[in-house]
Design a protein around this motif. Structure first.
Motif, PDB file in Angstrom:
ATOM      1  N   LEU A   1      36.719  41.986  37.928  1.00 54.24           N
ATOM      2  CA  LEU A   1      36.599  43.385  37.127  1.00 54.24           C
ATOM      3  C   LEU A   1      37.043  42.971  35.581  1.00 54.24           C
ATOM      4  O   LEU A   1      36.459  43.790  34.786  1.00 54.24           O
ATOM      5  CB  LEU A   1      37.584  44.413  37.859  1.00 54.24           C
ATOM      6  CG  LEU A   1      37.359  45.009  39.037  1.00 54.24           C
ATOM      7  CD1 LEU A   1      38.315  46.120  39.308  1.00 54.24           C
ATOM      8  CD2 LEU A   1      35.976  45.431  39.210  1.00 54.24           C
ATOM      9  N   GLY A   2      37.854  42.233  35.435  1.00 56.10           N
ATOM     10  CA  GLY A   2      38.191  41.755  34.069  1.00 56.10           C
ATOM     11  C   GLY A   2      37.457  40.445  33.414  1.00 56.10           C
ATOM     12  O   GLY A   2      37.763  39.853  32.405  1.00 56.10           O
ATOM     13  N   LEU A   3      36.280  40.089  33.977  1.00 56.28           N
ATOM     14  CA  LEU A   3      35.677  39.005  33.730  1.00 56.28           C
ATOM     15  C   LEU A   3      35.099  38.915  32.124  1.00 56.28           C
ATOM     16  O   LEU A   3      35.217  38.170  31.628  1.00 56.28           O
ATOM     17  CB  LEU A   3      34.656  38.623  34.632  1.00 56.28           C
ATOM     18  CG  LEU A   3      33.826  37.248  34.610  1.00 56.28           C
ATOM     19  CD1 LEU A   3      34.883  36.367  34.763  1.00 56.28           C
ATOM     20  CD2 LEU A   3      32.732  37.179  35.707  1.00 56.28           C
ATOM     21  N   ILE A   4      34.282  40.260  31.926  1.00 56.47           N
ATOM     22  CA  ILE A   4      33.675  40.348  30.616  1.00 56.47           C
ATOM     23  C   ILE A   4      34.838  40.495  29.344  1.00 56.47           C
ATOM     24  O   ILE A   4      34.750  39.888  28.432  1.00 56.47           O
ATOM     25  CB  ILE A   4      33.128  41.662  30.536  1.00 56.47           C
ATOM     26  CG1 ILE A   4      31.847  41.620  31.538  1.00 56.47           C
ATOM     27  CG2 ILE A   4      32.509  42.028  28.988  1.00 56.47           C
ATOM     28  CD1 ILE A   4      31.100  42.863  31.664  1.00 56.47           C
ATOM     29  N   GLY A   5      35.980  41.061  29.945  1.00 62.48           N
ATOM     30  CA  GLY A   5      37.243  41.104  29.002  1.00 62.48           C
ATOM     31  C   GLY A   5      37.751  39.723  28.733  1.00 62.48           C
ATOM     32  O   GLY A   5      38.011  39.522  27.781  1.00 62.48           O
ATOM     33  N   PHE A   6      38.098  39.093  29.888  1.00 67.12           N
ATOM     34  CA  PHE A   6      38.266  37.793  29.781  1.00 67.12           C
ATOM     35  C   PHE A   6      37.518  36.848  28.882  1.00 67.12           C
ATOM     36  O   PHE A   6      38.119  36.069  28.158  1.00 67.12           O
ATOM     37  CB  PHE A   6      38.498  37.381  31.294  1.00 67.12           C
ATOM     38  CG  PHE A   6      39.042  35.943  31.479  1.00 67.12           C
ATOM     39  CD1 PHE A   6      40.602  35.727  31.264  1.00 67.12           C
ATOM     40  CD2 PHE A   6      38.421  34.682  31.657  1.00 67.12           C
ATOM     41  CE1 PHE A   6      41.144  34.443  31.272  1.00 67.12           C
ATOM     42  CE2 PHE A   6      38.945  33.382  31.887  1.00 67.12           C
ATOM     43  CZ  PHE A   6      40.167  33.477  31.475  1.00 67.12           C
ATOM     44  N   TYR A   7      36.406  36.798  29.158  1.00 68.88           N
ATOM     45  CA  TYR A   7      35.551  36.212  28.289  1.00 68.88           C
ATOM     46  C   TYR A   7      35.606  36.588  26.675  1.00 68.88           C
ATOM     47  O   TYR A   7      35.682  35.365  25.959  1.00 68.88           O
ATOM     48  CB  TYR A   7      34.078  36.409  28.614  1.00 68.88           C
ATOM     49  CG  TYR A   7      32.970  35.749  27.845  1.00 68.88           C
ATOM     50  CD1 TYR A   7      32.488  34.278  27.970  1.00 68.88           C
ATOM     51  CD2 TYR A   7      32.434  36.429  26.978  1.00 68.88           C
ATOM     52  CE1 TYR A   7      31.735  33.734  27.271  1.00 68.88           C
ATOM     53  CE2 TYR A   7      31.282  35.640  25.923  1.00 68.88           C
ATOM     54  CZ  TYR A   7      31.111  34.406  26.144  1.00 68.88           C
ATOM     55  OH  TYR A   7      30.162  33.791  25.247  1.00 68.88           O
TER      56      TYR A   7
END
Length: 276
Positions: A120-126
């Motif tokens: 769920l946080g992959l985009i924010g992590f990137y």
């Protein structure tokens, strides 16, 4: 009565041997097929190894940098395992030993984070790694994995059942500092649980695919799972023996980890089962 007991023991051992053989057969098939050519593999399974190991290895290494990925994955997995084991043990020790305001609320918050899928946080992590300039490095693969809520939870439960307050009080009366007490008493007593969690931490880090796929761009920094993805296409996919060989190389560290640390799983599970 003795004959019945003997028959029961023999039946148990026969069943365990049967289950062990069933568990070993897939690995043996993988190793045997790694030494056979594609035509031999298509003919069916054989217990006898083939003579195409060197050819399969040449095809594999010509199209896939298998040892570069192996080296990168080994470095990342070992680093993650060591750091996660130490800092998770330190956090769990604090939850188990000390009393402070907001302790229960903080521990519940830690448990809640276990329920959030990391995807769920992959985009924010990137975007976060892009803004701080850590893309295409091993930092996104190592630093975030140090904080593992499940490992903290497991070690906290283990520490609560094994660490006796009298031992810690005796150490304090002898003048030992809190960190020294943790390193000389707490951590050694928690080692069975730490070793158990280290196995799963190592395997999860070794098999990680999504995060390296998103954050790594240079082939020389690819982890082994990324290189294993190349087995699905090109010349390597045409050689089934090379595919089996690549899979065999990828599972060797996992097998070694279980071989050396599996005994700790039993000791950590049984800890606290006997009330003193």
């Amino acid at each position: 009565m003795k004959n019945k007991q003997l028959l029961g023991k023999v039946s148990i051992y026969v069943l365990l041997i049967f289950l062990a053989v069933i568990s070993i057969i897939p690995f043996y098939m993988m190793i045997v097929n790694a030494t056979r050519s594609t035509s031999e593999i298509l003919k069916g399974f054989s217990l006898i190894p083939g003579s195409s190991l060197s050819e399969n290895y040449t095809v594999l290494t010509d199209f896939v940098q298998i040892w570069t990925g192996f080296k990168n994955s080994l470095f990342i997995s070992v680093t993650v395992t060591v750091l996660c084991g130490y800092f998770s043990a330190l956090t769990a020790y604090g939850f188990a030993v000390y009393e402070f305001k907001g302790k229960n609320a903080l521990f519940i918050f830690t448990l809640v984070t276990m329920m959030v899928p990391p995807q769920l946080g992959l985009i924010g992590f990137y975007e976060l790694n892009k803004s701080i300039g850590t893309l295409n490095t091993f930092i996104p693969l190592i630093i975030p994995t140090i904080a593992s809520p499940f490992v903290v939870f497991f070690l906290r439960q283990f520490a609560s059942s094994t660490l006796h307050p009298s031992l810690l009080e005796a150490a304090r009366m002898d003048g030992a500092g809190e960190l020294k007490i943790f390193h000389t008493i707490g951590l050694p007593m928690m080692m069975p649980a730490v070793a158990t969690m280290s196995i799963f931490t190592f395997i999860n880090s070794w098999n990680s695919y999504i995060i390296p796929l998103v954050t790594l761009f240079s082939p020389e920094k690819y982890t082994l799972p990324l290189w294993m993805g190349f087995l699905k296409g090109g010349k390597v996919a045409e050689n089934l023996g090379a595919v089996y060989l690549g899979i065999a190389i990828s599972v060797i560290p996992i097998m070694i980890a279980f071989l050396f640390f599996s005994k700790y799983i039993i000791s950590s599970i049984s800890a606290g089962s006997v009330k003193e």
